[in-house]
Design a protein around this motif. Structure first.
Motif, PDB file in Angstrom:
ATOM      1  N   THR A 181       0.711  -1.292   0.125  1.00 10.68           N
ATOM      2  CA  THR A 181       0.132   0.060   0.074  1.00 10.68           C
ATOM      3  C   THR A 181       1.026   1.301   0.241  1.00 10.68           C
ATOM      4  N   GLY A 182       0.770   2.023  -1.089  1.00 13.07           N
ATOM      5  CA  GLY A 182       1.563   3.261  -1.299  1.00 13.07           C
ATOM      6  C   GLY A 182       1.110   4.320  -0.156  1.00 13.07           C
ATOM      7  N   ALA A 183      -0.024   4.467   0.293  1.00 11.17           N
ATOM      8  CA  ALA A 183      -0.434   5.353   0.983  1.00 11.17           C
ATOM      9  C   ALA A 183       0.120   5.100   2.576  1.00 11.17           C
ATOM     10  N   ALA A 184       0.113   3.997   2.893  1.00  9.23           N
ATOM     11  CA  ALA A 184       0.733   3.553   4.211  1.00  9.23           C
ATOM     12  C   ALA A 184       2.331   3.754   4.176  1.00  9.23           C
ATOM     13  N   ALA A 185       2.864   3.360   2.812  1.00 12.12           N
ATOM     14  CA  ALA A 185       4.518   3.658   2.804  1.00 12.12           C
ATOM     15  C   ALA A 185       4.808   5.111   3.070  1.00 12.12           C
ATOM     16  N   ALA A 186       3.730   5.981   2.272  1.00 14.22           N
ATOM     17  CA  ALA A 186       4.100   7.464   2.512  1.00 14.22           C
ATOM     18  C   ALA A 186       3.904   7.872   3.806  1.00 14.22           C
ATOM     19  N   ALA A 187       2.910   7.467   4.416  1.00 18.87           N
ATOM     20  CA  ALA A 187       2.508   7.947   5.815  1.00 18.87           C
ATOM     21  C   ALA A 187       3.927   7.388   6.918  1.00 18.87           C
ATOM     22  N   PHE A 188       4.193   6.197   6.443  1.00 17.55           N
ATOM     23  CA  PHE A 188       5.395   5.851   7.348  1.00 17.55           C
ATOM     24  C   PHE A 188       6.547   6.486   7.112  1.00 17.55           C
ATOM     25  N   GLY A 189       6.788   7.230   5.962  1.00 17.98           N
ATOM     26  CA  GLY A 189       8.043   7.811   5.343  1.00 17.98           C
ATOM     27  C   GLY A 189       8.119   9.066   6.521  1.00 17.98           C
ATOM     28  N   ALA A 190       6.957   9.685   6.471  1.00 16.62           N
ATOM     29  CA  ALA A 190       6.807  11.196   7.001  1.00 16.62           C
ATOM     30  C   ALA A 190       6.999  10.929   8.289  1.00 16.62           C
ATOM     31  N   TYR A 191       6.328   9.845   9.020  1.00 12.32           N
ATOM     32  CA  TYR A 191       6.308   9.702  10.214  1.00 12.32           C
ATOM     33  C   TYR A 191       7.818   9.345  10.729  1.00 12.32           C
ATOM     34  N   ALA A 192       8.504   8.462   9.931  1.00 13.90           N
ATOM     35  CA  ALA A 192       9.834   8.141  10.621  1.00 13.90           C
ATOM     36  C   ALA A 192      10.826   9.663  10.297  1.00 13.90           C
ATOM     37  N   ARG A 193      10.639  10.359   9.327  1.00 16.12           N
ATOM     38  CA  ARG A 193      11.373  11.755   9.338  1.00 16.12           C
ATOM     39  C   ARG A 193      10.907  12.463  10.335  1.00 16.12           C
ATOM     40  N   GLU A 194       9.642  12.744  10.800  1.00 18.22           N
ATOM     41  CA  GLU A 194       9.384  13.461  11.877  1.00 18.22           C
ATOM     42  C   GLU A 194       9.762  13.213  13.018  1.00 18.22           C
ATOM     43  N   LEU A 195       9.907  11.907  13.439  1.00 14.14           N
ATOM     44  CA  LEU A 195      10.593  11.585  14.516  1.00 14.14           C
ATOM     45  C   LEU A 195      11.964  11.462  14.708  1.00 14.14           C
ATOM     46  N   LEU A 219      14.068   9.171  12.978  1.00 17.70           N
ATOM     47  CA  LEU A 219      14.362   7.981  12.756  1.00 17.70           C
ATOM     48  C   LEU A 219      15.131   7.598  11.542  1.00 17.70           C
ATOM     49  N   VAL A 220      15.186   8.428  10.463  1.00 12.99           N
ATOM     50  CA  VAL A 220      15.763   8.661   9.124  1.00 12.99           C
ATOM     51  C   VAL A 220      16.334   9.965   8.904  1.00 12.99           C
ATOM     52  N   PRO A 221      17.225  10.168   8.102  1.00 11.17           N
ATOM     53  CA  PRO A 221      17.654  11.610   7.673  1.00 11.17           C
ATOM     54  C   PRO A 221      16.776  12.248   6.824  1.00 11.17           C
ATOM     55  N   ASP A 222      16.694  13.580   6.606  1.00  7.98           N
ATOM     56  CA  ASP A 222      15.915  14.309   5.924  1.00  7.98           C
ATOM     57  C   ASP A 222      16.016  13.796   4.345  1.00  7.98           C
ATOM     58  N   ASP A 223      17.284  13.265   3.963  1.00  8.76           N
ATOM     59  CA  ASP A 223      17.456  12.969   2.700  1.00  8.76           C
ATOM     60  C   ASP A 223      17.734  11.424   2.729  1.00  8.76           C
ATOM     61  N   ALA A 224      16.695  10.762   2.598  1.00  7.43           N
ATOM     62  CA  ALA A 224      16.557   9.117   2.612  1.00  7.43           C
ATOM     63  C   ALA A 224      15.797   8.574   1.744  1.00  7.43           C
ATOM     64  N   VAL A 225      16.259   7.408   1.409  1.00  6.70           N
ATOM     65  CA  VAL A 225      15.500   6.510   0.429  1.00  6.70           C
ATOM     66  C   VAL A 225      15.328   5.171   1.184  1.00  6.70           C
ATOM     67  N   LEU A 226      14.050   4.799   1.525  1.00 11.39           N
ATOM     68  CA  LEU A 226      13.670   3.729   2.228  1.00 11.39           C
ATOM     69  C   LEU A 226      13.053   2.726   1.416  1.00 11.39           C
ATOM     70  N   THR A 227      13.415   1.452   1.427  1.00 13.77           N
ATOM     71  CA  THR A 227      12.887   0.327   0.942  1.00 13.77           C
ATOM     72  C   THR A 227      11.987  -0.450   1.746  1.00 13.77           C
ATOM     73  N   LEU A 228      10.630  -0.812   1.457  1.00 13.30           N
ATOM     74  CA  LEU A 228       9.902  -1.505   2.046  1.00 13.30           C
ATOM     75  C   LEU A 228       9.248  -2.796   1.157  1.00 13.30           C
ATOM     76  N   HIS A 229       9.429  -3.876   1.864  1.00 17.21           N
ATOM     77  CA  HIS A 229       8.923  -5.110   1.152  1.00 17.21           C
ATOM     78  C   HIS A 229       7.660  -5.472   2.017  1.00 17.21           C
ATOM     79  N   GLN A 230       6.447  -5.559   1.183  1.00 20.56           N
ATOM     80  CA  GLN A 230       5.255  -5.900   1.685  1.00 20.56           C
ATOM     81  C   GLN A 230       4.702  -7.386   0.979  1.00 20.56           C
ATOM     82  N   GLY A 231       3.952  -7.991   1.591  1.00 23.23           N
ATOM     83  CA  GLY A 231       2.997  -8.837   0.837  1.00 23.23           C
ATOM     84  C   GLY A 231       3.525 -10.423   0.453  1.00 23.23           C
ATOM     85  N   ALA A 232       4.814 -10.454   0.838  1.00 17.00           N
ATOM     86  CA  ALA A 232       5.218 -11.952   0.682  1.00 17.00           C
ATOM     87  C   ALA A 232       4.595 -12.872   1.453  1.00 17.00           C
ATOM     88  N   ASP A 233       4.122 -12.493   2.440  1.00 11.88           N
ATOM     89  CA  ASP A 233       3.516 -13.588   3.325  1.00 11.88           C
ATOM     90  C   ASP A 233       2.131 -13.637   2.642  1.00 11.88           C
TER      91      ASP A 233
END
Length: 83
Positions: free
Chosen positions: A25-39, A41-55
């Motif tokens: 889900t792209g919307a959840a990935a975007a929210a996660f990225g914004a949340y991680a940046r706000e807290l 947890l990641v630098p302002d200049d970051a590329v996050l790779t999320l793996h979903q759905g394999a299970d």
């Protein structure tokens, strides 16, 4: 983008809840990225790779790009076609 790269597992479903979410889900990935940046947890200049759905038998990979000075979160990726 020259940012720091992070590999992260997909978000886990809520315990005791049925699979009521999409496999990637792209919307959840975007929210996660914004949340991680706000807290910070990641630098302002970051590329996050999320793996979903394999299970669920429908693997997808989402890339979340964060840019300094830009509140927007960019999401791209691939998934498995359904039907």
């Amino acid at each position: 983008m020259a940012g720091v790269r992070h590999r992260l597992p997909r978000p886990r479903p809520v315990p005791g809840r049925r699979r009521g979410r999409g496999p990637a889900t792209g919307a959840a990935a975007a929210a996660f990225g914004a949340y991680a940046r706000e807290l910070g947890l990641v630098p302002d200049d970051a590329v996050l790779t999320l793996h979903q759905g394999a299970d669920m038998g429908r693997p997808g990979t989402l890339t979340v790009e964060l840019t300094p000075g830009d509140a927007r979160v960019r999401v791209s990726g691939t998934g498995t076609r359904i039907g």
